[in-house]
Design a protein around this motif. Sequence first.
Motif, PDB file in Angstrom:
ATOM      1  N   ASP A 260       2.034   2.434  -3.700  1.00 51.66           N
ATOM      2  CA  ASP A 260       1.256   2.895  -4.323  1.00 51.66           C
ATOM      3  C   ASP A 260       2.335   4.304  -4.648  1.00 51.66           C
ATOM      4  OD1 ASP A 260      -0.313   0.651  -5.230  1.00 51.66           O
ATOM      5  OD2 ASP A 260      -1.897   0.936  -4.129  1.00 51.66           O
ATOM      6  N   THR A 261       2.289   4.549  -3.570  1.00 52.74           N
ATOM      7  CA  THR A 261       2.774   6.054  -3.189  1.00 52.74           C
ATOM      8  C   THR A 261       4.050   6.101  -3.098  1.00 52.74           C
ATOM      9  OG1 THR A 261       1.179   6.729  -1.368  1.00 52.74           O
ATOM     10  CG2 THR A 261       2.547   8.297  -1.311  1.00 52.74           C
ATOM     11  N   SER A 262       4.504   5.726  -3.151  1.00 49.81           N
ATOM     12  CA  SER A 262       6.258   6.181  -3.445  1.00 49.81           C
ATOM     13  C   SER A 262       7.224   4.560  -3.121  1.00 49.81           C
ATOM     14  CB  SER A 262       6.564   6.674  -2.269  1.00 49.81           C
ATOM     15  OG  SER A 262       7.981   7.594  -2.734  1.00 49.81           O
ATOM     16  N   GLN A 263       7.727   4.215  -3.913  1.00 54.53           N
ATOM     17  CA  GLN A 263       8.707   3.015  -4.005  1.00 54.53           C
ATOM     18  C   GLN A 263       9.980   3.388  -2.465  1.00 54.53           C
ATOM     19  OE1 GLN A 263      10.347   0.905  -7.103  1.00 54.53           O
ATOM     20  NE2 GLN A 263      10.492  -1.281  -6.321  1.00 54.53           N
TER      21      GLN A 263
ATOM     22  N   LEU B  24       9.819   5.448  -0.218  1.00 50.81           N
ATOM     23  CA  LEU B  24       9.741   5.341   0.996  1.00 50.81           C
ATOM     24  C   LEU B  24       9.324   3.660   1.682  1.00 50.81           C
ATOM     25  CD1 LEU B  24       7.617   6.955   3.327  1.00 50.81           C
ATOM     26  CD2 LEU B  24       5.758   6.858   2.291  1.00 50.81           C
TER      27      LEU B  24
ATOM     28  N   SER C 133       0.736  -0.908  -0.110  1.00 51.55           N
ATOM     29  CA  SER C 133      -0.235   0.242  -0.030  1.00 51.55           C
ATOM     30  C   SER C 133       0.702   1.292  -0.110  1.00 51.55           C
ATOM     31  CB  SER C 133      -1.079   0.262   1.347  1.00 51.55           C
ATOM     32  OG  SER C 133      -0.293  -0.332   2.359  1.00 51.55           O
ATOM     33  N   LEU C 134       1.993   1.558   1.199  1.00 49.62           N
ATOM     34  CA  LEU C 134       2.434   2.169   0.760  1.00 49.62           C
ATOM     35  C   LEU C 134       3.947   2.151  -0.898  1.00 49.62           C
ATOM     36  CD1 LEU C 134       4.931   1.947   3.962  1.00 49.62           C
ATOM     37  CD2 LEU C 134       3.069   4.223   4.133  1.00 49.62           C
TER      38      LEU C 134
END
Length: 135
Positions: A38-41, A43, A35-36
């Motif tokens: 989806d925002t930034s690999q 991160l 799920s993270l």
Amino acid sequence: HMSIQIIAVCACAGIIVGVISLTGVGARFSNLLLSLADTSQLLALFFAMCIAILLGMGMPTTAAYAVAASVVAPGLVDLGIPLLTAHFFVFYFAVVSAITPPVALASFAAAGISGANPLKTSLASFKIGIAAFVV
């Protein structure tokens, strides 16, 4: 005498890995990483690094890798990171956890051998190894 310590550490690591797999914490963490991602690999990799370091604190390298690999590596592989690369990533930060304060197991062992102050040795090793966290 040394083999008894190694056997005890490996047994404890086995128990931790077993608990992680039976409770499903590893799968939950993998889902969190996905799920993270989806925002930034980047991160997601940062959080994976933090978890590998935290899980490895106070353990010898082999046990730290075994525990961190059972939790972190599956999530990294699900992100599309090659299997060997994911395990090298986990192993690297499991090794770095040995010089991470406040536990800094390797630093405290070195201080015991040399007769130096354990806290000063721990902080010195962290300062010298700070580049390892940035890499």
